[in-house]
Scaffold this motif. Structure first.
Motif, short mmCIF file in Angstrom:
data_model
loop_
_atom_site.label_atom_id
_atom_site.label_comp_id
_atom_site.label_asym_id
_atom_site.label_seq_id
_atom_site.Cartn_x
_atom_site.Cartn_y
_atom_site.Cartn_z
N LEU A 9 0.83 -1.20 0.00
CA LEU A 9 0.00 0.00 0.00
C LEU A 9 0.87 1.25 0.00
O LEU A 9 0.63 2.18 -0.78
N GLN A 10 1.88 1.29 0.85
CA GLN A 10 2.77 2.46 0.91
C GLN A 10 3.56 2.63 -0.38
O GLN A 10 3.78 3.75 -0.84
N ARG A 11 3.97 1.53 -1.01
CA ARG A 11 4.67 1.61 -2.30
C ARG A 11 3.75 2.19 -3.37
O ARG A 11 4.15 3.06 -4.15
N THR A 12 2.51 1.74 -3.38
CA THR A 12 1.55 2.23 -4.36
C THR A 12 1.24 3.71 -4.14
O THR A 12 1.11 4.47 -5.11
N ILE A 13 1.15 4.13 -2.90
CA ILE A 13 0.93 5.55 -2.61
C ILE A 13 2.12 6.37 -3.10
O ILE A 13 1.95 7.47 -3.64
N GLY A 14 3.32 5.84 -2.95
CA GLY A 14 4.52 6.51 -3.47
C GLY A 14 4.47 6.68 -4.97
O GLY A 14 4.84 7.72 -5.52
N GLN A 15 4.01 5.63 -5.67
CA GLN A 15 3.87 5.72 -7.13
C GLN A 15 2.83 6.76 -7.52
O GLN A 15 3.01 7.52 -8.48
N LEU A 16 1.72 6.80 -6.77
CA LEU A 16 0.69 7.82 -7.04
C LEU A 16 1.27 9.22 -6.84
O LEU A 16 0.99 10.13 -7.62
N ARG A 17 2.07 9.37 -5.80
CA ARG A 17 2.68 10.67 -5.52
C ARG A 17 3.56 11.10 -6.71
O ARG A 17 3.53 12.27 -7.11
N ASP A 44 -1.98 8.57 2.70
CA ASP A 44 -0.75 8.32 3.44
C ASP A 44 -1.01 8.34 4.95
O ASP A 44 -0.51 7.47 5.68
N ILE A 45 -1.81 9.28 5.41
CA ILE A 45 -2.15 9.35 6.84
C ILE A 45 -2.93 8.11 7.25
O ILE A 45 -2.65 7.49 8.28
N ASP A 46 -3.93 7.74 6.45
CA ASP A 46 -4.75 6.57 6.78
C ASP A 46 -3.94 5.29 6.76
O ASP A 46 -4.12 4.41 7.61
N SER A 47 -3.03 5.14 5.81
CA SER A 47 -2.24 3.91 5.75
C SER A 47 -1.27 3.82 6.92
O SER A 47 -0.95 2.72 7.37
#
Length: 93
Positions: A9-17, A44-47
């Protein structure tokens, strides 16, 4: 959620960023890009909250219900004196 799922999830959020940063470079600071940046910050906060919660839900303690005993004996007829039966049209006098 397992640590593998959280990492993904954090990796995917990084890609979205990174994608939104590219959009900002192309379209500038328009409202749609600002909303996307805000959404990613919220994700990011929720994850990050998942890392502090247990992986399995904790069952709730059952609440003991108060038992009310209703007697089987008939009620005192004086209790109903002068009352009308709803739906029947009342007593004829």
């Amino acid at each position: 959620m397992s640590s593998t799922e959280i990492s993904e999830l954090q990796r995917t959020i990084g890609q979205l960023r990174q994608c939104v940063a590219a959009l900002r470079g192309r379209y500038g600071d328009i409202p749609a890009v600002r909303r996307l940046v805000n959404d990613i910050e919220r994700l990011d906060i929720d994850s990050s909250e998942f890392s502090g919660t247990p992986s399995t839900p904790v069952p709730r303690n059952p609440v003991e219900a108060e038992v009310v005993v209703v007697p089987d004996t008939p009620y005192d007829p004086a209790l109903w004196q002068g009352a009308d039966d709803e739906g029947v049209g009342g007593y004829q006098r």
